[in-house]
Design a protein around this motif. Structure first.
Motif: not given
Length: 236
Positions: A211-227
């Motif tokens: 979750v932290v990795d998702l929140l800290k990723i560059n705003p231009r990038t969206l990992p929308s589905k993570i297995e």
């Protein structure tokens, strides 16, 4: 996202994955609200996590929209904002479809699928204001069906589809939306009692790190589905 001072709401946060994610977010300097069906249990979990300055425990049945609206309103009243919502509350019952009881089917749909909708419906205006992040905790059962899992599969397939469609609807507001789909996690799910025998499984804090990795990723990038899976599945 600079996490320090940001506010998160985690449903089903009194134990297991939700509790583990809350610990990680608090360590990052965030303020966190956790909810569960029982008010006293939620308050006890919040106290264990650090007390009212950084965490509050709320009573909410995610299957009831009004409960989620009240929870979000309480968070806004205390901290003035809401930046992250993790729709984590979930339940599972497993039986052949001809033996699966209707009340257990309804509980899974109400909690797992309707609950995700209610959490987003209650928080979406606050997330628009903060340009925040909405995350659902789905499952690999949301893409892989299995015997005795018809009800659980139905709810989690629904969560994955709901989240991906909501992502398309909400990104125009700069709201990020993702679903996390774990395999085996060491938690209390399905009446499991976490122990050393679960060491091979994903740990709740691992989901917190994700979750932290998702929140800290560059705003231009969206990992929308993570297995996400255990590296070395237990071989019985």
């Amino acid at each position: 996202m600079d996490l320090k001072g940001k506010v998160a709401y985690i449903t089903g946060g009194t134990k297991g994955i939700g509790y583990g994610v809350a610990k990680v977010l608090i360590d990052q300097g965030m303020k966190v609200a956790i909810s569960g069906r029982d008010a006293e249990t939620a308050k006890q979990a919040a106290t264990a996590l650090g007390g009212s300055d950084v965490v509050i425990g709320l009573a909410s049945n995610v299957g009831v929209l009004e409960d989620e609206i009240m929870a979000v309103n309480e968070i806004i009243s205390k901290w003035g904002q809401l930046d992250v919502v993790l729709a984590n509350a979930g339940v599972g019952h497993f039986a052949p479809i001809d033996e699966l009881e209707i009340d257990k089917w309804k509980q899974m749909i109400d909690t797992n699928l309707n609950g995700a909708y209610h959490s987003l419906k209650a928080s979406v205006e606050a997330l628009k204001a903060s340009k925040g992040y909405y995350i659902t905790l789905a499952s690999l059962a949301g893409t892989n069906f299995f015997a005795n899992g018809a009800g659980y599969n139905a709810s989690k397939f629904g969560v994955v589809g709901f989240t991906q469609a909501a992502m398309i609807d909400l990104r125009k507001y700069d709201i990020k939306v993702s679903t996390i789909m774990p395999g085996s996690v060491s938690s209390h799910f399905n009446d499991n009692d976490p122990s050393d025998a679960d060491a091979w499984k994903i740990q709740p804090e691992d989901i917190g790190d994700l979750v932290v990795d998702l929140l800290k990723i560059n705003p231009r990038t969206l990992p929308s589905k993570i297995e996400v899976r255990p590296l070395r599945p237990d071989k019985k």
